[in-house]
Design an enzyme around this catalytic site. Structure first.
Site, mmCIF file in Angstrom:
data_model
loop_
_atom_site.group_PDB
_atom_site.id
_atom_site.type_symbol
_atom_site.label_atom_id
_atom_site.label_comp_id
_atom_site.label_asym_id
_atom_site.label_seq_id
_atom_site.Cartn_x
_atom_site.Cartn_y
_atom_site.Cartn_z
ATOM 1 N N ASN A 183 0.067 10.898 8.677
ATOM 2 C CA ASN A 183 -1.399 10.510 9.324
ATOM 3 C C ASN A 183 -2.482 11.658 10.195
ATOM 4 O O ASN A 183 -3.953 11.798 10.309
ATOM 5 C CB ASN A 183 -1.276 9.216 11.021
ATOM 6 N N LYS A 199 3.892 -6.839 3.773
ATOM 7 C CA LYS A 199 4.181 -5.316 3.724
ATOM 8 C C LYS A 199 3.723 -5.063 5.176
ATOM 9 O O LYS A 199 2.988 -6.007 6.027
ATOM 10 C CB LYS A 199 2.432 -5.619 2.946
ATOM 11 N N GLU A 250 6.720 4.336 8.577
ATOM 12 C CA GLU A 250 5.838 5.788 8.606
ATOM 13 C C GLU A 250 6.335 6.942 9.080
ATOM 14 O O GLU A 250 6.819 7.161 10.456
ATOM 15 C CB GLU A 250 4.185 6.443 8.864
ATOM 16 N N THR A 302 -9.863 12.501 2.368
ATOM 17 C CA THR A 302 -11.313 12.916 1.736
ATOM 18 C C THR A 302 -10.671 12.056 0.043
ATOM 19 O O THR A 302 -9.924 10.784 0.537
ATOM 20 C CB THR A 302 -10.553 14.548 0.659
ATOM 21 N N THR A 352 0.799 -1.429 -0.426
ATOM 22 C CA THR A 352 -0.258 0.212 0.147
ATOM 23 C C THR A 352 0.640 0.918 -0.127
ATOM 24 O O THR A 352 1.450 1.629 -0.822
ATOM 25 C CB THR A 352 -0.877 0.145 1.016
ATOM 26 N N THR A 361 -1.984 -2.545 8.036
ATOM 27 C CA THR A 361 -1.652 -3.254 7.572
ATOM 28 C C THR A 361 -0.233 -4.511 7.231
ATOM 29 O O THR A 361 -0.130 -3.585 6.910
ATOM 30 C CB THR A 361 -3.046 -4.152 6.839
#
Lengths: 408, 408
Positions: A403, A187, A281, A408, A161, A198
């Site tokens: 984060n 992943k 992240e 949107t 992702t 995830t």
């Protein structure tokens, strides 16, 4: 890595399809908006395989988790394929989500000539959004008609992702009774897409392993790899780790060879788990927190996890601040009994805290070490002989940016 | 606030010295580098008071915590003064630190004509650094010679470290058997100076309360105020909350008036606790997480705390993202059993999740509410009748900047 006596482990190419008896296909079916972005993969066994799975402990479990758990129960750990999509987690999607997850397994089963219960399913991506099931079904049909050996790298890309890089690894395990291969892909990079972290992991081997033993080895290897990492302490609705054993190598794993299987699983899992942390992240550094001299391994793990998840320790490491005080304070609130007077704290081997007192004269040297991209924090509790390591990452303003952006 | 029948509570001026029978002094003794910055305060009772205390549950306890706990034990909750310094936590300072903390109580006792055990001590600031004890002793002597009524605001300033504003509050409690006052001050804003958060709270009342009842009321009021807040889930080496009751009002607190005392304590504690959250490091919003319909209050609190400490929920609120998925996922990993199908999630009263499915049509309205400086998150677990609220704050890049700066 403690390699079993008379067993050798060597890295090989090929990722998840390095072991014999597995084929894969990956393609863009249209879940991800970006044209050509791989978002669907099928992993198939040439005949039948032993299957094992570990799943999120979150009460909120996505439809593919519920379906895969049930299928493993029904078949008692045998199967023929796994189907995975990225771009949509199929979580918090109600009855429609469950029907869609089941439909994915039915389409694979129909194409491959097996039962739907012999197919496992995993999803990752946005939650609360329904799968575009028609596109997924068309993609599955196309993928199942183009399964090939040696295409594992494409599958490793199709499960990504926001991962900054694909994660795959494979090894050859040579034992006195023959050799077998293990390949894996994973992943995960925190909470993503932009809703949900995830962690997905897939391991294939051509060793011959009974389902119960495969499950046991998977759980044991995960404890010190996939379950010993943390990006932000969050636990996803979709986390899943699967193992498949084709038996094609002819090497039968019994109690004698179990350590060789376990070492092989550890060998493929560790770099993937560390890859998830390094790709976390906003992460700029991997932090290995090792706790020694604890009463039990569980207590060592609990203290290490509390330190690895402490926002103050994570920001201090980010700022290259050898802040032993935050490490001591995090250890002290971990819920484990020990005597603070007997605790020592080291960063990169440099002693910073001992006998209840700091060694601030070493702070400058420790600060230099904290500028590296991997940082070792070592705590001795002085109460017993058990130890554990948890791998985490630093906390940066980039994590907040990733984060905190409006969805949107 | 549920006020006892026939009891009224009204805010009054005066902070910690609003109740009769208490004097204070605050000054700069030289712990803080900045000239004139208040860093020492003494609170003294005109005669003797009942005393109570709650302390950090961290295993790493600073010298003043250890000394104050012992003094409360020895005197069974009676005393005459509290001495507090900011700028140095006197934590991880070994035997010298214990001697210094004791010395502070000895100097106060000597000046006021009581026993050292009748004096409590608190410190906040950098850890691992020794107090400049000569300056502190000189400061204590000067403070004890200038104690005065009505000077509580200066004390509230002297206990600040990186707090953006002083926190004090006082109320008058009127009961059918007479009226009494309660005044309080507190400090804390995350982990500070730049090493360590410390929450310090001080409450004074002129009600007449036996030590055991004062301790019970302090613990009960803290549960839903000072112990129901979180900035970053960290717990300091120095956290302390003290209460003193002078008895000067002549109102005797027995079981009948206990609810009036408790309501009064809640009335002064709640705004101070919320002030700590609002002044939290990098905080731009207060988040009130309320969990309803849980089996027990403890379970409600555990789910609320997990959500309030979730970095993903905190960053989502920071970015005004009505991300019910992160709230659901945090609730699901809190370690409490419930049925996700019966859970509802509301932000600012707007229903976003119900029956396992999202209400994304309401997301835009919820996003508007998330732009306010106080955000209510409400979760119903649908399993019982218990509820609890935890107050937290958002996670901003500023938090990372404050805590990631190199400490030199």
């Amino acid at each position: 890595m403690a390699v079993t006596r008379h067993t050798s482990i060597a890295p090989i190419d090929g990722g998840i399809t390095a072991p014999t008896g597995f084929r894969s296909a990956a393609l863009h079916c249209g879940i991800k908006a970006k044209a050509g972005a791989l978002d669907l993969a099928v992993l198939a066994v040439d005949t039948f395989a032993s299957m094992a799975g570990l799943f999120t402990t979150n009460l909120a479990q996505a439809a593919p988790v519920l379906v895969s758990k049930r299928h493993l129960d029904v078949t008692r750990g045998t199967g023929c394929a796994i189907v995975v999509n990225s771009g949509c987690a199929n979580a918090c999607t109600g009855e429609e989500g469950l029907a869609n997850a089941r439909r994915m397994t039915e389409e694979v089963a129909s194409a491959l000539g097996c039962e739907p219960e012999q197919v496992l399913v995993a999803s990752t991506g946005v939650i609360g959004v329904a799968l575009p099931i028609d596109r997924v079904v068309a993609g599955i049909q196309e993928a199942c008609s183009s399964l090939a050996h040696g295409r594992g790298s494409e599958a490793a890309q199709a499960i990504m992702t926001t991962d900054p890089f694909p994660k795959e690894h494979a090894v050859r395990v040579t034992t006195p009774r023959g050799s077998f291969s293990i390949g894996a892909m994973a992943k995960g990079s925190g909470m993503i897409e932009p809703n949900m972290a995830t962690m997905l992991g897939f391991i294939a081997t051509d060793a011959q392993v009974a389902p119960a033993m495969l499950q046991r080895a998977l759980a044991e290897s995960a404890r010190d790899t996939f379950n010993a990492i943390t990006v932000d302490g969050e636990c996803s609705t979709n986390d899943s780790l699967f193992a498949m054993a084709s038996g094609n190598s002819g090497v039968v794993i019994d109690e004698e060879l179990y350590p060789a299987l376990l070492d092989g699983l550890l060998s493929v899992s560790r770099p993937l788990a560390l890859g998830i942390v390094r790709g976390g992240e906003g992460a700029t550094k991997v932090i290995a927190v090792s706790v020694y001299d604890a009463n039990t391994v569980d207590e060592a793990r609990q203290v290490a996890r509390t330190i690895a998840n402490s926002p103050l320790v994570k920001t201090a490491v980010h700022g290259a601040d050898p802040n032993w005080g935050r490490i001591v304070a995090a250890a002290g609130r971990a819920g484990v009994r020990f005597d603070m007077q007997r605790v020592t704290v080291r960063i990169g081997g440099i002693l910073l805290f001992e006998n209840g007192l700091p060694h601030d004269e070493s702070a400058a040297r420790a600060a230099e070490i904290l500028k590296r991209d991997t940082v070792d924090i070592e705590i001795s509790l002085g109460t017993g002989n058990a130890s554990a390591t948890i791998w985490g990452c630093d906390l940066s303003a980039e994590y907040v940016r990733i984060n905190g952006e409006y969805r949107t």
